[in-house]
Design an enzyme around this catalytic site. Structure first.
Site, short mmCIF file in Angstrom:
data_model
loop_
_atom_site.label_atom_id
_atom_site.label_comp_id
_atom_site.label_asym_id
_atom_site.label_seq_id
_atom_site.Cartn_x
_atom_site.Cartn_y
_atom_site.Cartn_z
N ASN A 152 83.79 42.93 53.35
CA ASN A 152 82.85 42.05 54.05
C ASN A 152 81.83 42.85 54.85
O ASN A 152 80.65 42.50 54.89
CB ASN A 152 83.60 41.08 54.96
CG ASN A 152 84.13 39.88 54.19
OD1 ASN A 152 83.35 39.01 53.80
ND2 ASN A 152 85.43 39.85 53.94
N LEU A 187 91.69 38.63 69.95
CA LEU A 187 90.91 39.10 71.09
C LEU A 187 91.38 38.43 72.38
O LEU A 187 91.69 37.25 72.40
CB LEU A 187 89.42 38.80 70.88
CG LEU A 187 88.76 39.36 69.62
CD1 LEU A 187 87.24 39.18 69.71
CD2 LEU A 187 89.11 40.81 69.37
N HIS A 195 87.04 33.77 57.79
CA HIS A 195 88.43 33.42 57.50
C HIS A 195 88.52 32.87 56.07
O HIS A 195 87.71 32.01 55.69
CB HIS A 195 88.90 32.36 58.50
CG HIS A 195 90.33 31.98 58.30
ND1 HIS A 195 91.37 32.80 58.68
CD2 HIS A 195 90.89 30.90 57.71
CE1 HIS A 195 92.52 32.23 58.35
NE2 HIS A 195 92.25 31.08 57.76
N VAL A 238 93.57 30.99 67.65
CA VAL A 238 93.58 31.75 66.40
C VAL A 238 92.82 30.94 65.35
O VAL A 238 93.30 29.89 64.90
CB VAL A 238 95.02 32.05 65.93
CG1 VAL A 238 95.00 32.75 64.57
CG2 VAL A 238 95.74 32.92 66.96
N ASP A 239 91.62 31.39 65.00
CA ASP A 239 90.78 30.74 63.98
C ASP A 239 90.42 29.30 64.36
O ASP A 239 90.35 28.43 63.49
CB ASP A 239 91.48 30.78 62.60
CG ASP A 239 91.80 32.19 62.16
OD1 ASP A 239 90.97 33.08 62.39
OD2 ASP A 239 92.89 32.42 61.61
N LYS A 290 84.39 36.39 46.94
CA LYS A 290 82.98 36.40 46.49
C LYS A 290 82.12 35.57 47.43
O LYS A 290 80.96 35.90 47.68
CB LYS A 290 82.88 35.79 45.09
CG LYS A 290 83.36 36.67 43.98
CD LYS A 290 83.16 35.97 42.64
CE LYS A 290 83.98 36.66 41.57
NZ LYS A 290 84.28 35.77 40.44
C1 GRF Z 1 89.03 38.95 54.23
O1 GRF Z 1 89.68 38.12 53.31
C2 GRF Z 1 88.72 38.19 55.49
O2 GRF Z 1 88.43 36.85 55.25
C3 GRF Z 1 89.99 38.30 56.27
O3 GRF Z 1 90.45 39.60 56.01
C4 GRF Z 1 89.95 40.04 54.76
C5 GRF Z 1 89.21 41.32 55.01
O4 GRF Z 1 88.76 41.92 53.82
N1 GRF Z 1 89.75 38.01 57.67
P1 GRF Z 1 87.71 43.09 53.88
O5 GRF Z 1 88.28 44.16 54.79
O6 GRF Z 1 86.43 42.55 54.42
O7 GRF Z 1 87.57 43.57 52.46
#
Ligand code: GRF
Length: 219
Positions: free
Chosen positions: A13, A94, A110, A145-146, A173
């Protein structure tokens, strides 16, 4: 706006954000730093390849002391004049130390359609529950949490052949599209938080329902 990306692992990400930045899709955000709580996080090498400053803040000395660790992170962020934070696979909860210093200026990705399946292993939770669609959510971070106000969501189908890996891959993706886009909106001042609702002032629809050709079940 000076942005820090906080990571713990793979960093796909984070990489999506850095690519979006390189191709001009986040004009108002400067990715000033990538910070990790894991020394060997692959994300750190990836960030260096993009020429981005990396910082490792060790959590070992702060065992059982969440505020202590967050204070050290806050010190580093302030030292670098960071104004906005993206959590991209940062595997820590956090404390108010960071939350209060960056109110409505921390976002997280998430891999589920919140408020369903918060916490860890959300793709497995979704499969085990038997839902027919899942997806991903970018939200502001609050003390739960989220649980913070939702900025953007994308929906993907769940097929009966799916396992945790295939569903995770399909969702990922869309994570890679959604997170850079949310950061662009935030850094251009296009998000307004009204209670739980985030108003998005932009021309592209807020809710994006995509089914890639490749994702379609073969008939
Ligand atoms: C992702 O699936 C994100 O949604 C979750 O942890 C994963 C991190 O993947 N919070 P990356 O390190 O970004 O590849």
């Amino acid at each position: 706006m000076r942005v820090a990306i906080l990571v713990s692992g793979r960093g796909s990400n984070m990489e999506a954000i850095l690519k979006a930045k390189e191709s001009g899709h986040i004009p108002e955000g400067e990715i000033a730093m990538v910070l990790s709580n894991k020394k060997d996080a692959p994300a750190l090498d990836k960030a260096r390849n993009f020429g981005v400053k990396t910082v490792f803040v060790d959590q070992k000395p702060f065992k059982g002391n969440r505020e202590g660790y967050d204070s050290e992170v806050l010190r580093v962020l302030r030292e670098n004049n960071i104004e906005f934070i993206v959590l991209a696979g940062f595997m820590r909860i956090l404390s108010p130390v960071l939350l209060d210093a960056y109110i409505n200026r921390i976002i997280n990705i998430h891999p589920a359609l919140l408020p369903s399946f918060p916490g860890l292993h959300s793709q497995k939770q979704a499969l085990d529950y038997g839902v027919k669609v899942s997806g991903c959510t970018v939200h502001f971070v609050d003390k739960g949490v989220d649980t913070g106000p939702i900025i953007l969501q994308a929906v993907v189908p769940v097929f009966s052949e799916d396992d945790e890996d295939s569903l995770s891959e399909r969702i990922l993706k869309y994570e890679h599209r959604l997170l850079p886009r949310a950061l662009d909106l935030a850094t251009r001042g296009r998000l307004r938080v009204r209670g739980r609702r985030v108003l998005v002032d932009d021309e592209i629809p807020e809710v994006q329902y995509h089914v890639l050709e490749n994702d379609k079940r073969e008939s």
